[in-house]
Motif scaffolding. Structure first.
Motif, PDB file in Angstrom:
ATOM      1  N   LEU A 117       0.820  -1.225  -0.145  1.00 15.09           N
ATOM      2  CA  LEU A 117      -0.160  -0.184  -0.016  1.00 15.09           C
ATOM      3  C   LEU A 117       0.678   1.003   0.544  1.00 15.09           C
ATOM      4  O   LEU A 117       0.390   2.803  -0.684  1.00 15.09           O
ATOM      5  CB  LEU A 117      -0.805  -0.002   0.863  1.00 15.09           C
ATOM      6  N   ARG A 118       2.158   1.095   0.990  1.00 19.30           N
ATOM      7  CA  ARG A 118       3.044   2.021   0.547  1.00 19.30           C
ATOM      8  C   ARG A 118       3.846   3.061  -0.842  1.00 19.30           C
ATOM      9  O   ARG A 118       3.706   3.479  -1.420  1.00 19.30           O
ATOM     10  CB  ARG A 118       3.897   1.971   1.484  1.00 19.30           C
ATOM     11  N   ARG A 119       3.620   1.525  -1.300  1.00 16.64           N
ATOM     12  CA  ARG A 119       4.559   1.073  -2.862  1.00 16.64           C
ATOM     13  C   ARG A 119       2.783   1.810  -3.400  1.00 16.64           C
ATOM     14  O   ARG A 119       3.379   3.237  -4.262  1.00 16.64           O
ATOM     15  CB  ARG A 119       4.487  -0.280  -3.206  1.00 16.64           C
ATOM     16  N   PHE A 120       1.751   1.479  -3.403  1.00 16.95           N
ATOM     17  CA  PHE A 120       0.666   2.489  -4.561  1.00 16.95           C
ATOM     18  C   PHE A 120       0.582   4.034  -3.986  1.00 16.95           C
ATOM     19  O   PHE A 120      -0.017   4.651  -5.576  1.00 16.95           O
ATOM     20  CB  PHE A 120      -0.432   1.815  -3.870  1.00 16.95           C
ATOM     21  N   LYS A 121       0.465   4.505  -2.927  1.00 16.15           N
ATOM     22  CA  LYS A 121       0.250   5.801  -2.832  1.00 16.15           C
ATOM     23  C   LYS A 121       1.578   6.234  -3.359  1.00 16.15           C
ATOM     24  O   LYS A 121       1.356   7.300  -4.144  1.00 16.15           O
ATOM     25  CB  LYS A 121       0.683   5.316  -0.742  1.00 16.15           C
ATOM     26  N   LYS A 122       2.913   5.750  -3.224  1.00 17.57           N
ATOM     27  CA  LYS A 122       4.080   6.321  -4.405  1.00 17.57           C
ATOM     28  C   LYS A 122       3.864   6.351  -5.961  1.00 17.57           C
ATOM     29  O   LYS A 122       4.032   7.155  -5.906  1.00 17.57           O
ATOM     30  CB  LYS A 122       5.193   6.250  -3.880  1.00 17.57           C
ATOM     31  N   ARG A 123       3.249   5.616  -6.410  1.00 19.42           N
ATOM     32  CA  ARG A 123       2.372   5.759  -7.375  1.00 19.42           C
ATOM     33  C   ARG A 123       1.679   6.299  -8.101  1.00 19.42           C
ATOM     34  O   ARG A 123       1.735   6.700  -8.699  1.00 19.42           O
ATOM     35  CB  ARG A 123       2.597   4.364  -7.877  1.00 19.42           C
ATOM     36  N   TYR A 124       0.642   6.100  -7.212  1.00 21.36           N
ATOM     37  CA  TYR A 124      -0.645   7.490  -7.648  1.00 21.36           C
ATOM     38  C   TYR A 124      -0.037   8.513  -7.457  1.00 21.36           C
ATOM     39  O   TYR A 124      -0.568   9.626  -7.414  1.00 21.36           O
ATOM     40  CB  TYR A 124      -1.523   6.869  -5.748  1.00 21.36           C
TER      41      TYR A 124
END
Length: 197
Positions: A117-124
């Protein structure tokens, strides 16, 4: 059994009953808290995956906009901008969600899910930054195009104001939408940490 022993026995029995009542209340409260947490988690997960689920509709609308701009004979750069937006940003949605699955959020390993989810946030955030840069470039291109046209100053200002208004409105909507998704992501990570504890 003398009176003193009898009183102590009654006090102990009363304490046992009180303890049983308190334990029952505590267990019910735990169940209610778990249900509330699960309902909040489901709501946040639905919000988190809304962009991915609505992306096909967005692609269809973008393709329709490209066709309409071509059929209506709009300036070539408007049609090209729509094509570039569709080709770059809709695949970016799938890149943002790469490796993020609903079932893993509910049942997966807490640490790896939080990291995903942290990786998702960075990509988003990267995707949203790209959208903002695109709209900034679009406004600059529109300004350059309008100043090179042979139209009255009043008409140029009206068109410019309309373009800026549309871009600002779109970016405000994107900001609001992105903020809700990122808050949902943070809330899910927070609940996963509480589960771990």
């Amino acid at each position: 059994m003398n009176k003193e022993e009898f009183d102590i026995s009654q006090e102990l029995e009363q304490m046992r009953q009180d303890y049983a009542v308190l334990k029952e209340r505590f267990d019910k409260q735990q169940i209610i808290n778990e249900q509330l947490m699960e309902n909040a988690m489901k709501k946040d997960v639905r919000r988190l995956f809304l962009s991915k689920k609505t992306a096909p509709v967005g692609v269809a609308i973008a393709i329709l906009a490209v066709i309409l701009s071509y059929v209506q004979g709009m300036a070539w750069w408007v049609t090209l901008s729509l094509i570039i937006f569709t080709v770059i940003f809709f695949p970016a949605v799938y890149w943002v969600y790469k490796g993020v699955r609903e079932d893993e959020i509910y049942n997966g390993d807490i640490l790896s899910t939080a990291e995903t989810l942290r990786r998702f946030k960075k990509r988003y955030i990267a995707m949203e930054s790209g959208i903002c840069i695109f709209f900034f470039a679009f406004v600059i291109a529109a300004t350059i195009f309008m100043t090179s046209m042979n139209i009255s100053t009043e008409l140029m200002w009206r068109r410019g104001f309309l373009i800026v208004l549309l871009c600002v409105g779109t970016l405000a909507f994107e900001y609001y939408y992105a903020k809700r998704i990122l808050n949902a992501c943070d809330d899910i990570i927070g609940r996963l940490k509480m589960k771990d504890e």
